[in-house]
Design a protein around this motif. Structure first.
Motif, PDB file in Angstrom:
ATOM      1  N   HIS A 106     -35.494  63.858  30.812  1.00 13.44           N
ATOM      2  CA  HIS A 106     -35.865  62.883  29.806  1.00 13.44           C
ATOM      3  C   HIS A 106     -35.416  61.466  30.155  1.00 13.44           C
ATOM      4  O   HIS A 106     -36.052  60.491  29.740  1.00 13.44           O
ATOM      5  CB  HIS A 106     -35.307  63.301  28.444  1.00 13.44           C
ATOM      6  CG  HIS A 106     -36.028  64.455  27.846  1.00 13.44           C
ATOM      7  ND1 HIS A 106     -35.922  64.802  26.515  1.00 13.44           N
ATOM      8  CD2 HIS A 106     -36.884  65.365  28.391  1.00 13.44           C
ATOM      9  CE1 HIS A 106     -36.663  65.864  26.271  1.00 13.44           C
ATOM     10  NE2 HIS A 106     -37.250  66.237  27.394  1.00 13.44           N
ATOM     11  N   ALA A 107     -34.343  61.337  30.916  1.00  9.03           N
ATOM     12  CA  ALA A 107     -33.882  59.999  31.308  1.00  9.03           C
ATOM     13  C   ALA A 107     -34.919  59.318  32.201  1.00  9.03           C
ATOM     14  O   ALA A 107     -35.268  58.145  31.994  1.00  9.03           O
ATOM     15  CB  ALA A 107     -32.540  60.090  32.017  1.00  9.03           C
ATOM     16  N   THR A 108     -35.418  60.046  33.200  1.00 13.81           N
ATOM     17  CA  THR A 108     -36.448  59.491  34.066  1.00 13.81           C
ATOM     18  C   THR A 108     -37.734  59.249  33.301  1.00 13.81           C
ATOM     19  O   THR A 108     -38.401  58.216  33.488  1.00 13.81           O
ATOM     20  CB  THR A 108     -36.710  60.432  35.252  1.00 13.81           C
ATOM     21  OG1 THR A 108     -35.515  60.542  36.034  1.00 13.81           O
ATOM     22  CG2 THR A 108     -37.830  59.915  36.135  1.00 13.81           C
ATOM     23  N   ALA A 109     -38.075  60.180  32.427  1.00 16.13           N
ATOM     24  CA  ALA A 109     -39.289  60.021  31.617  1.00 16.13           C
ATOM     25  C   ALA A 109     -39.228  58.734  30.805  1.00 16.13           C
ATOM     26  O   ALA A 109     -40.205  57.972  30.743  1.00 16.13           O
ATOM     27  CB  ALA A 109     -39.459  61.217  30.702  1.00 16.13           C
ATOM     28  N   ARG A 110     -38.083  58.476  30.202  1.00 16.63           N
ATOM     29  CA  ARG A 110     -37.950  57.276  29.366  1.00 16.63           C
ATOM     30  C   ARG A 110     -38.112  56.015  30.203  1.00 16.63           C
ATOM     31  O   ARG A 110     -38.814  55.075  29.791  1.00 16.63           O
ATOM     32  CB  ARG A 110     -36.593  57.276  28.669  1.00 16.63           C
ATOM     33  CG  ARG A 110     -36.390  56.132  27.691  1.00 16.63           C
ATOM     34  CD  ARG A 110     -35.057  56.247  26.985  1.00 16.63           C
ATOM     35  NE  ARG A 110     -34.872  55.204  25.981  1.00 16.63           N
ATOM     36  CZ  ARG A 110     -33.803  55.084  25.214  1.00 16.63           C
ATOM     37  NH1 ARG A 110     -32.804  55.961  25.327  1.00 16.63           N
ATOM     38  NH2 ARG A 110     -33.722  54.106  24.328  1.00 16.63           N
ATOM     39  N   LEU A 111     -37.496  55.976  31.376  1.00 23.45           N
ATOM     40  CA  LEU A 111     -37.609  54.803  32.236  1.00 23.45           C
ATOM     41  C   LEU A 111     -39.059  54.552  32.643  1.00 23.45           C
ATOM     42  O   LEU A 111     -39.530  53.405  32.639  1.00 23.45           O
ATOM     43  CB  LEU A 111     -36.744  54.982  33.482  1.00 23.45           C
ATOM     44  CG  LEU A 111     -35.232  54.891  33.284  1.00 23.45           C
ATOM     45  CD1 LEU A 111     -34.514  55.254  34.581  1.00 23.45           C
ATOM     46  CD2 LEU A 111     -34.834  53.480  32.831  1.00 23.45           C
ATOM     47  N   LEU A 112     -39.764  55.606  32.989  1.00 23.16           N
ATOM     48  CA  LEU A 112     -41.154  55.465  33.427  1.00 23.16           C
ATOM     49  C   LEU A 112     -42.058  55.041  32.268  1.00 23.16           C
ATOM     50  O   LEU A 112     -42.928  54.172  32.437  1.00 23.16           O
ATOM     51  CB  LEU A 112     -41.642  56.776  34.042  1.00 23.16           C
ATOM     52  CG  LEU A 112     -41.018  57.134  35.393  1.00 23.16           C
ATOM     53  CD1 LEU A 112     -41.314  58.578  35.752  1.00 23.16           C
ATOM     54  CD2 LEU A 112     -41.537  56.202  36.489  1.00 23.16           C
ATOM     55  N   LEU A 113     -41.870  55.628  31.112  1.00 23.79           N
ATOM     56  CA  LEU A 113     -42.679  55.256  29.954  1.00 23.79           C
ATOM     57  C   LEU A 113     -42.395  53.818  29.530  1.00 23.79           C
ATOM     58  O   LEU A 113     -43.311  53.081  29.133  1.00 23.79           O
ATOM     59  CB  LEU A 113     -42.433  56.222  28.800  1.00 23.79           C
ATOM     60  CG  LEU A 113     -42.912  57.660  29.021  1.00 23.79           C
ATOM     61  CD1 LEU A 113     -42.449  58.563  27.876  1.00 23.79           C
ATOM     62  CD2 LEU A 113     -44.441  57.711  29.143  1.00 23.79           C
ATOM     63  N   GLU A 114     -41.136  53.410  29.619  1.00 27.02           N
ATOM     64  CA  GLU A 114     -40.798  52.020  29.294  1.00 27.02           C
ATOM     65  C   GLU A 114     -41.421  51.058  30.305  1.00 27.02           C
ATOM     66  O   GLU A 114     -41.873  49.958  29.930  1.00 27.02           O
ATOM     67  CB  GLU A 114     -39.285  51.848  29.246  1.00 27.02           C
ATOM     68  CG  GLU A 114     -38.640  52.489  28.013  1.00 27.02           C
ATOM     69  CD  GLU A 114     -37.125  52.416  28.027  1.00 27.02           C
ATOM     70  OE1 GLU A 114     -36.528  52.607  26.956  1.00 27.02           O
ATOM     71  OE2 GLU A 114     -36.540  52.179  29.116  1.00 27.02           O
ATOM     72  N   GLU A 115     -41.440  51.447  31.578  1.00 30.11           N
ATOM     73  CA  GLU A 115     -42.082  50.597  32.588  1.00 30.11           C
ATOM     74  C   GLU A 115     -43.573  50.440  32.279  1.00 30.11           C
ATOM     75  O   GLU A 115     -44.128  49.334  32.392  1.00 30.11           O
ATOM     76  CB  GLU A 115     -41.902  51.197  33.983  1.00 30.11           C
ATOM     77  CG  GLU A 115     -42.549  50.351  35.072  1.00 30.11           C
ATOM     78  CD  GLU A 115     -42.421  50.936  36.473  1.00 30.11           C
ATOM     79  OE1 GLU A 115     -42.887  50.269  37.419  1.00 30.11           O
ATOM     80  OE2 GLU A 115     -41.870  52.051  36.619  1.00 30.11           O
TER      81      GLU A 115
END
Length: 216
Positions: free
Chosen positions: A140-149
């Motif tokens: 979920h940490a990587t998912a959040r970064l990618l979605l925020e990008e």
């Protein structure tokens, strides 16, 4: 109706090849037509994908269209457009076939090509769907970064419907992480943005996300 300039150029090159004996004209005309065919294949595939989202029935022509577009763009050396075709191949496998393993290399290739050619709109789609993949894998940490990008890119591009869609995805992830207050804030913003730009479909996604995570 105006004619695509590539068709006009192909007609001129036909004349040059046939009547003027230009030895390079056939090759040049073929390149013009391949470029046009690639754009048409990509557009047809997108429309077929929209039909899938509406009906939830796979049309085998969708994959064929995206594969043809990618083949032609690669042969033409058009990496900017190839980034988009690779995204749609990844999206097809991820969304239509629900096959993350098949989707991932296409999405990664799309993101790489999009960064290299400054294709920020396609990049916003590629990282969004890589975010979905990371979320499904439990990262979920990587998912959040990618979605925020993805959302940041769409804000830069003044693509409000895409921003609203991205905020819904971030809200869904926040709910799953137990960050309910943040999720509600994100959905409120998504609803406001979608309402302002007339993105009725995204309003439905926001409502569905609330209903899924808020139990009576």
């Amino acid at each position: 109706m105006s004619q695509d300039p590539r068709l006009q150029r192909a007609a001129e090159l036909y004349h040059a090849a046939t009547f003027n004996g230009d030895p390079e004209a056939v090759r040049a005309a073929t390149g013009q037509l391949d470029s046009l065919e690639a754009d048409l294949a990509l557009a047809r595939g997108r429309v077929l994908h929209a039909a899938f989202l509406r009906d939830r029935r796979e049309d085998p022509r969708e994959l064929v269209a995206f594969e043809r577009a990618a083949e032609l763009y690669a042969a033409l050396g058009d990496d900017h457009a190839l980034a988009e075709a690779e995204f749609w191949l990844g999206c097809f496998h991820q969304v239509v076939r629900e096959d993350g393993d098949a989707a991932h290399p296409h999405l990664q290739r799309s993101a790489t090509l999009a960064r290299a050619t400054d294709n920020r709109l396609t990049l916003s789609y590629a990282v969004r769907h890589l975010g979905f993949a990371a979320g499904m894998a439990g990262d979920h940490a990587t998912a959040r970064l990618l979605l925020e990008e993805s959302v940041a890119l769409r804000r830069e591009l003044d693509f409000p419907a895409g921003v609203a869609a991205g905020l819904v995805a971030l809200a869904d992830l926040a709910y799953r992480d137990g960050r309910s207050d943040e999720a509600e804030r994100l959905l409120d913003e998504a609803t406001a943005v979608a309402t302002e730009c007339g993105a009725i479909g995204v309003l439905g996604w926001a409502d569905n996300t609330r209903e899924e995570h808020i139990r009576p």
